[in-house]
Design a protein around this motif. Structure first.
Motif, PDB file in Angstrom:
ATOM      1  N   LYS A   1       0.840  -1.211   0.000  1.00  0.00           N
ATOM      2  CA  LYS A   1       0.000   0.000   0.000  1.00  0.00           C
ATOM      3  C   LYS A   1       0.869   1.254   0.000  1.00  0.00           C
ATOM      4  O   LYS A   1       0.564   2.230  -0.688  1.00  0.00           O
ATOM      5  CB  LYS A   1      -0.939   0.010   1.205  1.00  0.00           C
TER       6      LYS A   1
ATOM      7  N   ILE B   1       2.261   1.820  -3.509  1.00  0.00           N
ATOM      8  CA  ILE B   1       1.244   2.395  -4.404  1.00  0.00           C
ATOM      9  C   ILE B   1       1.059   3.882  -4.118  1.00  0.00           C
ATOM     10  O   ILE B   1       1.003   4.704  -5.039  1.00  0.00           O
ATOM     11  CB  ILE B   1      -0.088   1.622  -4.268  1.00  0.00           C
ATOM     12  N   GLU B   2       0.986   4.227  -2.838  1.00  0.00           N
ATOM     13  CA  GLU B   2       0.822   5.628  -2.436  1.00  0.00           C
ATOM     14  C   GLU B   2       1.992   6.480  -2.944  1.00  0.00           C
ATOM     15  O   GLU B   2       1.793   7.569  -3.497  1.00  0.00           O
ATOM     16  CB  GLU B   2       0.734   5.684  -0.905  1.00  0.00           C
TER      17      GLU B   2
ATOM     18  N   HIS C   1       4.112   5.704  -5.450  1.00  0.00           N
ATOM     19  CA  HIS C   1       4.092   5.672  -6.912  1.00  0.00           C
ATOM     20  C   HIS C   1       3.113   6.701  -7.487  1.00  0.00           C
ATOM     21  O   HIS C   1       3.418   7.372  -8.476  1.00  0.00           O
ATOM     22  CB  HIS C   1       3.739   4.276  -7.406  1.00  0.00           C
ATOM     23  N   LYS C   2       1.971   6.834  -6.870  1.00  0.00           N
ATOM     24  CA  LYS C   2       0.941   7.752  -7.372  1.00  0.00           C
ATOM     25  C   LYS C   2       1.248   9.225  -7.089  1.00  0.00           C
ATOM     26  O   LYS C   2       0.744  10.096  -7.781  1.00  0.00           O
ATOM     27  CB  LYS C   2      -0.415   7.416  -6.746  1.00  0.00           C
ATOM     28  N   ASN C   3       2.076   9.494  -6.061  1.00  0.00           N
ATOM     29  CA  ASN C   3       2.205  10.871  -5.594  1.00  0.00           C
ATOM     30  C   ASN C   3       3.610  11.464  -5.568  1.00  0.00           C
ATOM     31  O   ASN C   3       3.775  12.646  -5.267  1.00  0.00           O
ATOM     32  CB  ASN C   3       1.621  10.974  -4.180  1.00  0.00           C
ATOM     33  N   TYR C   4       4.618  10.645  -5.851  1.00  0.00           N
ATOM     34  CA  TYR C   4       5.988  11.143  -5.754  1.00  0.00           C
ATOM     35  C   TYR C   4       6.885  10.295  -6.639  1.00  0.00           C
ATOM     36  O   TYR C   4       6.638   9.106  -6.810  1.00  0.00           O
ATOM     37  CB  TYR C   4       6.455  11.059  -4.287  1.00  0.00           C
ATOM     38  N   LYS C   5       7.909  10.901  -7.174  1.00  0.00           N
ATOM     39  CA  LYS C   5       8.876  10.175  -8.000  1.00  0.00           C
ATOM     40  C   LYS C   5      10.269  10.312  -7.389  1.00  0.00           C
ATOM     41  O   LYS C   5      11.096  11.096  -7.851  1.00  0.00           O
ATOM     42  CB  LYS C   5       8.866  10.711  -9.441  1.00  0.00           C
TER      43      LYS C   5
END
Length: 177
Positions: A23, A26-27, A29-33
């Motif tokens: 989880k 995923i969090e 991956h969706k919000n930071y690189k």
């Protein structure tokens, strides 16, 4: 999902643990690189291993120990940082750091680690941004991690899946195996 054994303890199975790490992945991956994952040892070791495999990123470790005296068993002591970061990442990889710990208990370790990392001579000129991640945030923690899949409404002792090894001796393991 998480088994509550006593009001002040959470017992986490390895299966539950890996689901929480997934989880978190995923969090992030969706919000930071991020360009590098930096783990606070020892708690972040298994998290860092899993996240680096999922996110395909280089890793680094910082080692911190909390020294506390007699009568301080359940309290945060003075933080002692290792002299060096352990990493094969290039200095340039440190531009967008994701600093990882297993939990935000009081918030002191994460706060001091950000400060230490931003002042670390070999990477400080390369760091543009530091974000934080942990699996659990306890209610009384004063630190707000950027990424945290489980925010608790109390301050239980979290019994992680590998914690039982601290109670075992090598002799006991030899007898078992």
């Amino acid at each position: 999902m998480i088994k509550k054994i006593m009001a002040d303890k959470l017992i986490i199975s390895f299966d539950e643990y890996t689901k929480i790490v997934e989880k978190l992945a995923i969090e992030v991956h969706k919000n930071y690189k991020p360009t590098v994952l930096v783990g606070i040892m020892r708690g972040a070791a298994p998290i860092l291993d899993i996240l680096s495999r999922i996110l395909k990123l280089p890793i680094a470790y910082i080692v911190i120990q909390s020294y506390s005296g007699e009568g301080m068993e359940d309290k945060q002591g003075e933080l002692m940082f290792a002299r060096e970061i352990s990493s094969l990442a290039n200095n340039e990889d440190f531009s967008k750091v994701l600093l990882i710990d297993d939990l935000s208990d009081t918030g002191l370790t994460l706060n001091k680690s950000i400060e230490w990392l931003k002042n670390y001579p070999q990477t400080r000129d390369f760091i543009k941004e530091v974000k934080t991640a942990c699996l659990w945030k306890k209610k009384s923690s004063t630190f707000e991690p950027d990424f945290c899949p489980v925010r608790l409404d109390s301050d239980p002792w979290i019994v992680q899946p590998t914690e039982h090894y601290e109670e075992l001796s090598i002799e006991e393991l030899i007898k078992r195996n």
